[in-house]
Design an enzyme around this catalytic site. Sequence first.
Site, PDB file in Angstrom:
ATOM      1  N   ASP A 371     -12.957   8.646  -4.114  1.00  0.00           N
ATOM      2  CA  ASP A 371     -11.495   8.496  -4.221  1.00  0.00           C
ATOM      3  C   ASP A 371     -11.060   7.183  -3.561  1.00  0.00           C
ATOM      4  O   ASP A 371     -11.850   6.241  -3.383  1.00  0.00           O
ATOM      5  CB  ASP A 371     -10.831   9.743  -3.607  1.00  0.00           C
ATOM      6  CG  ASP A 371      -9.483  10.071  -4.217  1.00  0.00           C
ATOM      7  OD1 ASP A 371      -8.500   9.417  -3.825  1.00  0.00           O
ATOM      8  OD2 ASP A 371      -9.405  10.953  -5.086  1.00  0.00           O
ATOM      9  N   TRP A 414     -11.727   6.075  -8.228  1.00  0.00           N
ATOM     10  CA  TRP A 414     -10.258   6.195  -8.173  1.00  0.00           C
ATOM     11  C   TRP A 414      -9.592   4.835  -8.401  1.00  0.00           C
ATOM     12  O   TRP A 414     -10.049   3.823  -7.881  1.00  0.00           O
ATOM     13  CB  TRP A 414      -9.906   6.723  -6.789  1.00  0.00           C
ATOM     14  CG  TRP A 414      -8.458   6.920  -6.464  1.00  0.00           C
ATOM     15  CD1 TRP A 414      -7.758   8.074  -6.569  1.00  0.00           C
ATOM     16  CD2 TRP A 414      -7.551   5.950  -5.896  1.00  0.00           C
ATOM     17  NE1 TRP A 414      -6.461   7.887  -6.116  1.00  0.00           N
ATOM     18  CE2 TRP A 414      -6.312   6.590  -5.695  1.00  0.00           C
ATOM     19  CE3 TRP A 414      -7.659   4.608  -5.546  1.00  0.00           C
ATOM     20  CZ2 TRP A 414      -5.196   5.945  -5.160  1.00  0.00           C
ATOM     21  CZ3 TRP A 414      -6.551   3.962  -5.019  1.00  0.00           C
ATOM     22  CH2 TRP A 414      -5.333   4.636  -4.829  1.00  0.00           C
ATOM     23  N   ARG A 446       5.064   5.319   0.563  1.00  0.00           N
ATOM     24  CA  ARG A 446       3.641   5.152   0.872  1.00  0.00           C
ATOM     25  C   ARG A 446       3.261   3.667   0.967  1.00  0.00           C
ATOM     26  O   ARG A 446       2.228   3.251   0.474  1.00  0.00           O
ATOM     27  CB  ARG A 446       2.785   5.848  -0.177  1.00  0.00           C
ATOM     28  CG  ARG A 446       1.521   6.453   0.418  1.00  0.00           C
ATOM     29  CD  ARG A 446       0.553   6.878  -0.654  1.00  0.00           C
ATOM     30  NE  ARG A 446      -0.554   7.595  -0.060  1.00  0.00           N
ATOM     31  CZ  ARG A 446      -1.781   7.551  -0.528  1.00  0.00           C
ATOM     32  NH1 ARG A 446      -2.078   6.848  -1.593  1.00  0.00           N
ATOM     33  NH2 ARG A 446      -2.731   8.232   0.058  1.00  0.00           N
ATOM     34  N   LYS A 479     -10.245   8.415 -11.986  1.00  0.00           N
ATOM     35  CA  LYS A 479      -9.039   9.149 -11.577  1.00  0.00           C
ATOM     36  C   LYS A 479      -7.900   8.131 -11.494  1.00  0.00           C
ATOM     37  O   LYS A 479      -8.007   7.141 -10.767  1.00  0.00           O
ATOM     38  CB  LYS A 479      -9.271   9.825 -10.228  1.00  0.00           C
ATOM     39  CG  LYS A 479      -8.046  10.550  -9.683  1.00  0.00           C
ATOM     40  CD  LYS A 479      -8.423  11.353  -8.448  1.00  0.00           C
ATOM     41  CE  LYS A 479      -7.220  11.895  -7.720  1.00  0.00           C
ATOM     42  NZ  LYS A 479      -7.602  12.556  -6.465  1.00  0.00           N
ATOM     43  N   ASP A 481      -4.301   7.366 -10.459  1.00  0.00           N
ATOM     44  CA  ASP A 481      -3.285   7.904  -9.553  1.00  0.00           C
ATOM     45  C   ASP A 481      -1.956   7.137  -9.682  1.00  0.00           C
ATOM     46  O   ASP A 481      -1.901   6.041 -10.294  1.00  0.00           O
ATOM     47  CB  ASP A 481      -3.827   7.802  -8.110  1.00  0.00           C
ATOM     48  CG  ASP A 481      -3.246   8.850  -7.178  1.00  0.00           C
ATOM     49  OD1 ASP A 481      -2.221   9.450  -7.523  1.00  0.00           O
ATOM     50  OD2 ASP A 481      -3.820   9.043  -6.086  1.00  0.00           O
ATOM     51  N   GLY A 532      -0.768  14.121  -6.457  1.00  0.00           N
ATOM     52  CA  GLY A 532      -0.953  15.499  -6.906  1.00  0.00           C
ATOM     53  C   GLY A 532      -0.430  15.613  -8.322  1.00  0.00           C
ATOM     54  O   GLY A 532      -0.812  14.846  -9.208  1.00  0.00           O
ATOM     55  N   ASP A 551      -1.650  18.172  -4.647  1.00  0.00           N
ATOM     56  CA  ASP A 551      -2.406  17.873  -3.431  1.00  0.00           C
ATOM     57  C   ASP A 551      -2.501  19.104  -2.539  1.00  0.00           C
ATOM     58  O   ASP A 551      -3.179  19.077  -1.518  1.00  0.00           O
ATOM     59  CB  ASP A 551      -1.728  16.740  -2.650  1.00  0.00           C
ATOM     60  CG  ASP A 551      -2.102  15.386  -3.212  1.00  0.00           C
ATOM     61  OD1 ASP A 551      -3.117  15.301  -3.934  1.00  0.00           O
ATOM     62  OD2 ASP A 551      -1.378  14.412  -2.949  1.00  0.00           O
TER      63      ASP A 551
HETATM   64  C1  DGJ Z   1      -2.852  11.138  -4.045  1.00  0.00           C
HETATM   65  C2  DGJ Z   1      -3.764  12.046  -4.799  1.00  0.00           C
HETATM   66  O1  DGJ Z   1      -3.083  13.171  -5.252  1.00  0.00           O
HETATM   67  C3  DGJ Z   1      -4.934  12.432  -3.912  1.00  0.00           C
HETATM   68  O2  DGJ Z   1      -5.760  13.329  -4.580  1.00  0.00           O
HETATM   69  C4  DGJ Z   1      -5.672  11.199  -3.518  1.00  0.00           C
HETATM   70  O3  DGJ Z   1      -6.259  10.608  -4.640  1.00  0.00           O
HETATM   71  C5  DGJ Z   1      -4.739  10.220  -2.827  1.00  0.00           C
HETATM   72  N1  DGJ Z   1      -3.574   9.963  -3.617  1.00  0.00           N
HETATM   73  C6  DGJ Z   1      -5.439   8.929  -2.544  1.00  0.00           C
HETATM   74  O4  DGJ Z   1      -4.617   7.972  -2.082  1.00  0.00           O
END
Ligand code: DGJ
Length: 730
Positions: A371, A414, A446, A479, A481, A532, A551
């Site tokens: 990740d 990720w 963030r 993944k 995000d 999430g 999450d």
């Molecule tokens: C938010 C995601 O929902 C988590 O699973 C993880 O990947 C974090 N971001 C990483 O920054």
Amino acid sequence: MITFNEKEKTFLLTNNSISLFIYINANKHLETVYFGKASKDISLENNRKKYEDNYSTCYFDHSTNKDMVTLDGASNHFSRFELATHSVGDHRPAPIIIQKKDGNYETAFEYVSHRIYKGYPHYEENPHAHDGNIETLEITLKDEFDEKLIAKYNISIDLDKDIIVKNIEFKNQGEEQVKILRALSMELDLEDNNYVVHHFRGKWGRERGEVTNPIIDGEQIIASNYGRSSHEENPFIFLAKQGADYSTGEVIGLNIIYSGNFKCSIFSDYANKSRITYGLNDYNFCWLLSKNETFITPQAVICYSENGIDHMSQTMHRFVKENVITYKKDNEYKPILFNSWEGSEMSFNTESIIAYIDDSIKIGSELFVLDDGWFSYRNDDTTSLGDWWVNKDKIDLDKVIKHCHKNNLKFGIWFEPEMISYESELYKNHPEYAVGYTRNKQALQRHQFLLDMCNDEAVNNIYLQMKKVIDEYDIDYIKWDHNRDLKETFIPHLGNDRQGEVTHRLVLGYYKLIERLTKEYPNIMFEGCASGGGRFDLGTLYYCPQIWASDNSRPASRMFIQYNTSLGYPLSCIGSHVNASEQSSYTTKAYLSLFGTYGYEMNPNYLSNEEKEELNFVANIYKEYHKELFEEGILYHLASPTEKDYMSMQVVNKDATKSALIVTINEFKTHFKTTIKLKGLSKDKNYLIITKDSQKEVSGKSLLEKGLDISIDNPNNLEVNSYFALIKQV
Ligand code: DGJ
């Protein structure tokens, strides 16, 4: 089948179970005469209500200097419309508002012609429904106030499942620019307002809580203006006729193939009729359509069930699997995923990751995902988004990947492509790539900004960086995000007259990038994620066959999130992992994860041998039954945790020979007993009910009619406990 009755000027769209009957009235507007279960009795005469008040159909005709009354009693403010007019007599919310160059807001689309063809409309740049046994009615309309403004209204019917898909394509054939102020994708006028509205709202970590209310007087709006489909409201909505339940009564499911701001308006007028309009949110929306330009609205999905909520839900599942997801390996077995995030966040090195991989194998993992934290200077969330190069001082990625592949594990990584950190090379070189960079107080969430996805150069920059990593390393999974929402909406380079296009253009930029990458790398599985489950929608599913649901993997919350998400989306796309939270045993968490895409997220080095054994036991159930039961089987919702003090779901394979049942108690109890009637089994067969430590034979008739006695003990004083059984025909 779609047919046109030339004499009556009616269209009938029907499959074996549902029908939509449309009439081109004397004003050339499209009326909905009937929508509901298939009936032989549909005709203009039988179904078109005679409205008490039809004064609005009178008009003064300046060409003849005469008062005119349309002969068929079409009533602008009473009739049920397929596409209502705006500001010309109908006072209910209209799906379309277009302001012409002369300032006029009046909008009234009139029938010009139509064609009927096989399949869904195809779009190069937008996610869209595809495949299936489909017929589409494309009705070409022109605006009464600007006849060069053409709208193609597409209505597709699935001949094998109870789904209707609608959208609109606008084309400006005139010289003058027009302003599209509202461009929703569908309208559905219902005869009454006797429905309960179910929608799914929440926040980070509490996605998709089910909320219900009757249709209220006036207007209820279910919408997102967060720039993404959002944690706060999900685009899946359904209306259940008062009294309908999981297996009986009329239920209408709604969704949209889109990932950004959406708006569903449910309006009930003084005569207790209701109008539903659904599509792009018109909050801050204004799209300029110049000569020869086309604007395509996302497709809205309507699912009709006369057999309760589960039939609607199962139909939506089939629609997502067969007509939305494009990942070519979606029908193959999906590997058990181990994700490094909750176990180590960004504190790792090559050795620690290899130790994770080794222990993850011991609990059955088949895909290891590294990740956040592998790139440039990223050791916490304050830096580096936008600088997508491997931090070789931190991680020997090649070694990690080879270690995975040597051990028959796939490898995933990720990315958060649509974001930029202030502390990044990319920001230093291109501050203008950050949305809102001109503001003195630029909003942070963030510690990051949205990347300007309207800027092709910025999108291309990220594409090239990602491509370099993907080409250099042997990656099986990505993944994707997205950890902040839209807080600024001013993008100067679009010009001062195009700021109303920002929110939609950002979403189109997301689609452009993910489309390019998924096309170029069709073997890589992309999983969607947004802090999430903040972007759990059909637009994302088009590219990503699974989406991280939340999450929050604590079982007391998860049972709500997974149950509610599965009302509109198939289990096979609901990312669900076992984590180290202490509310329940690993076994309970793992059973819950089976009802989704099974995976893990914890420090596997801390697992005892006993815990590894517990997890392996469930992992083996996943390996044997996931495809047949959870991915391809039929899902029944037996007890909603919102309504009861427990949650229960059951999956049954296609020939009713195998099934799996889960019951999870959602609050601390020392002992729990209930009886649950099962679904989908054969009445005249016997079944073995197999739990981890028991086995008994029961007749299908008894399971369906009397139910199965469930009892759950809580010897370890845990907050959440569960019952799980495999059920096999003897
Ligand atoms: C938010 C995601 O929902 C988590 O699973 C993880 O990947 C974090 N971001 C990483 O920054």
